[in-house]
Motif scaffolding. Structure first.
Motif, mmCIF file in Angstrom:
data_model
loop_
_atom_site.group_PDB
_atom_site.id
_atom_site.type_symbol
_atom_site.label_atom_id
_atom_site.label_comp_id
_atom_site.label_asym_id
_atom_site.label_seq_id
_atom_site.Cartn_x
_atom_site.Cartn_y
_atom_site.Cartn_z
ATOM 1 N N GLY A 303 44.872 105.396 125.516
ATOM 2 C CA GLY A 303 43.839 106.430 125.600
ATOM 3 C C GLY A 303 42.902 106.269 126.780
ATOM 4 O O GLY A 303 41.830 106.854 126.812
ATOM 5 N N TRP A 304 43.313 105.461 127.782
ATOM 6 C CA TRP A 304 42.473 105.293 128.969
ATOM 7 C C TRP A 304 42.508 106.550 129.811
ATOM 8 O O TRP A 304 43.473 107.303 129.793
ATOM 9 C CB TRP A 304 42.988 104.150 129.853
ATOM 10 N N GLN A 305 41.456 106.739 130.607
ATOM 11 C CA GLN A 305 41.505 107.781 131.631
ATOM 12 C C GLN A 305 42.580 107.402 132.637
ATOM 13 O O GLN A 305 42.668 106.257 133.065
ATOM 14 C CB GLN A 305 40.146 107.895 132.328
ATOM 15 N N VAL A 310 41.204 112.409 139.049
ATOM 16 C CA VAL A 310 39.822 111.922 138.997
ATOM 17 C C VAL A 310 39.658 110.839 140.065
ATOM 18 O O VAL A 310 40.639 110.333 140.601
ATOM 19 C CB VAL A 310 39.462 111.326 137.619
ATOM 20 N N ILE B 19 38.833 113.284 123.914
ATOM 21 C CA ILE B 19 38.341 113.674 125.242
ATOM 22 C C ILE B 19 36.879 114.104 125.144
ATOM 23 O O ILE B 19 36.419 114.534 124.088
ATOM 24 C CB ILE B 19 39.192 114.804 125.877
ATOM 25 N N ARG B 24 37.344 114.605 130.207
ATOM 26 C CA ARG B 24 37.738 113.236 130.555
ATOM 27 C C ARG B 24 38.251 112.515 129.316
ATOM 28 O O ARG B 24 37.821 112.803 128.205
ATOM 29 C CB ARG B 24 36.542 112.464 131.121
ATOM 30 N N TYR B 25 39.161 111.549 129.556
ATOM 31 C CA TYR B 25 39.714 110.808 128.417
ATOM 32 C C TYR B 25 38.750 109.708 128.004
ATOM 33 O O TYR B 25 38.298 108.925 128.838
ATOM 34 C CB TYR B 25 41.071 110.202 128.775
ATOM 35 N N VAL B 26 38.454 109.634 126.722
ATOM 36 C CA VAL B 26 37.502 108.649 126.226
ATOM 37 C C VAL B 26 38.233 107.451 125.633
ATOM 38 O O VAL B 26 38.017 106.311 126.024
ATOM 39 C CB VAL B 26 36.572 109.270 125.166
ATOM 40 N N ARG B 102 31.537 111.123 128.443
ATOM 41 C CA ARG B 102 32.161 109.814 128.288
ATOM 42 C C ARG B 102 31.168 108.666 128.520
ATOM 43 O O ARG B 102 31.202 107.642 127.851
ATOM 44 C CB ARG B 102 33.304 109.721 129.302
#
Lengths: 409, 130
Positions: A303-305, A310, B19, B24-26, B102
């Motif tokens: 679940g990391w960015q 980005v 998210i 953004r992915y959390v 985030r």
């Protein structure tokens, strides 16, 4: 008009990006030993990758989720983790093979020992992943990879009996001097080379990087259904020129130079130079794809960015992981193990790992809860299920055949 | 707010991507915190995050190992994983969306540490390549 250009570019890069070090080496090697009697394995793999790449791209367009994101959701944390570890190792091995492949290509071009190129190449791969825009990366290497079409030109200039070639493909006859286990071992290798798991991780994650939506499904389908088959045809022509030039002379493929040798014989020096440019582009492009795929899969599990959409500092763990994997891969090439050997093992282990990737994709693409009206139709499910059986059989047979044949000797 | 909606915990919540409001992915929903109301019906109060939440779900030696790594990274002995209050959840779809950014939720220190000590020291880390 802009959309049309986009579609054309997509098809071209799909063709140019289809071939990687695994396809180059395995097709030439098999062509030089078995003629075109194993081309069916490439074609079976080709239909499989089209089918599953389309599904994974469609899932990415509808849900904005990459493949491993959904693998964990469907398999749960424990089975998902086992899957992740196996897939990561296979992709990292492929990454190592690709970096070795670029280095060998540069050695062909410059006569400077490939090992001297490796540290510089490691730096170059990292810089591109760190700084260069995703779409530029994809398009530049995809378009440069089109120079490999010189294999098609060489095949034409060899004036083969076309009917005879088609007959060899349609009615395969195993050469009498090769054993049956070896024959099927290489069938699995070709199948693994065509269906390498990273291709779907990358394809689906790339869809998320480029922010595909439902509207892009049609473009995605055209890329897959036109671009991939033409890329597959390129794979077969690599095997065909090897079958025509190398097989009658009993030359077996142990180096990248021998992969290019038929080009030199058929079309001369300049064509060989073009082919070498193609080797560099294809392996470099695939190195970027496999390197990113290593990062994508782990980041999506935890679940990391991730992603190049980005700033690197917003996806710190992802970039650190890609960097560490790159160091590992560069170290792997520097062990001086022949990169051709690494490649041969990477395609066989890819075949072993196939069900891990493809089973969850079929399940998710078929789930109306996620996919709504974009879920698989009946034909897609029917073909997907048949392929799942083929994949499982190939996966189960790969390791026993590897030991039985001493890896194809 | 997802209050009152009946969910299949396994199918709709666990292991899903979280998210933030900017997309953004959390993190993942590594586990959930449940409470029981007066009538005895359980309801979800928080999303639990990180190795300390994931470890027990992995089970066995591997699970204990993952939990231990989580405690070590957190630099303390606390077995309690970071949590995101379920009141912050605004949507449950193919991902779980929260209303905060985030940067405003604490989901463990590894990303911050990697960023501060490694990634932001490399030139170009602050430029998007897109």
């Amino acid at each position: 008009m802009k959309r049309l250009l986009g579609v054309a570019l997509g098809i071209l890069t799909a063709i140019g990006g289809f071939v990687d070090i695994g396809d180059l080496v395995t097709n030439a090697l098999v062509g030089s030993r078995f003629g075109l009697s194993l081309a069916w394995a490439t074609l079976v793999g080709l239909v499989g990758i089209c089918l599953y790449a389309e599904m994974s791209g469609r899932v990415a367009a509808v849900t904005s989720r990459g493949t491993f994101d959904l693998v964990r959701e469907r398999l749960g944390p424990r089975a998902g983790l086992a899957n992740l570890i196996a897939s990561f190792l296979v992709t990292a091995l492929t990454f190592t093979a690709e970096i070795g492949g670029i280095a060998l290509s540069l050695e062909l071009a410059t006569s400077v020992n490939y090992l001297l190129w490796v540290p510089m190449l490691g730096l170059a791969v990292w810089l591109l992943i760190w700084r260069v825009k995703f779409s530029i990366m994809e398009n530049v290497f995809g378009l440069l990879g089109l120079t490999l079409l010189v294999f098609g030109v060489a095949l034409w200039q060899l004036h083969p009996q076309w009917g005879d070639l088609l007959h060899q493909i349609a009615v395969p006859h195993k050469p009498t001097n090769e054993g049956t286990p070896v024959y099927f071992y290489y069938a699995i290798a070709l199948f693994g080379a065509a269906m390498t798991p990273y291709e779907v991780f990358f394809f689906s994650s790339g869809g998320v990087e480029e922010k595909w939506t439902k509207k892009d499904i049609i473009t995605e389908r055209i890329n897959v259904y036109l671009g991939f088959p033409l890329g597959g045809l390129l794979s077969v022509s690599i095997a065909a020129v090897a079958a025509i030039v190398l097989l009658p002379n009993n030359i077996s493929v142990n180096t990248l130079g021998q992969v290019g040798l038929p080009i030199a014989v058929a079309s001369g020096k300049l064509a060989l130079a073009v082919a070498i440019l193609g080797f560099v582009a294809a392996t470099f492009g695939a190195a970027l794809e496999t390197g990113l795929s290593c990062g994508y899969s782990v980041a999506q599990y935890f679940g990391w960015q991730w992603g190049k959409f980005v700033r690197p500092r917003d996806a710190g763990r992802f970039h650190l992981l890609v960097l560490l994997t790159l160091i590992l891969a560069v170290g792997g090439v520097l062990t001086t193990i022949n990169p051709i050997t690494i490649t041969e093992y990477s395609v066989v282990f890819s075949a072993v790992a196939l069900p891990l990737t493809y089973f969850p994709i079929l399940v998710i693409a078929n789930d109306p809860d996620y996919m709504g009206d974009k879920a698989n139709g009946r034909i897609c499910n029917f073909l997907g299920s048949i392929y799942l059986v083929i994949i499982v059989v190939a996966s189960a047979a790969a390791i026993p055949l590897m030991f039985w044949t001493k890896a194809g000797q | 707010m997802a209050e009152g909606r009946t969910l299949d915990l396994h199918l709709h919540l666990l292991d899903r991507q979280v998210i933030d409001r900017d997309g953004r992915y959390v993190c993942k929903v590594d586990d959930v915190e449940l409470e029981v109301d007066e009538t005895g019906r359980p309801f979800v109060t928080a999303i639990l995050v990180g190795p300390r939440a994931l470890g027990p779900r992995l089970g066995g030696r591997l699970g204990r190992w993952v939990s231990a790594i989580g405690r070590r990274i957190a630099d303390g002995q606390s077995p309690e994983p970071p949590r995101i209050d379920f009141a912050l959840v605004s949507d449950i779809g193919s991902a779980i969306t929260i209303v905060r950014s985030r940067a405003d939720v604490d989901v463990g220190s590894l990303e911050g540490w990697v960023d501060a000590h490694i990634i932001s020291r490399i030139p170009g880390s602050g430029h998007a390549s897109k």
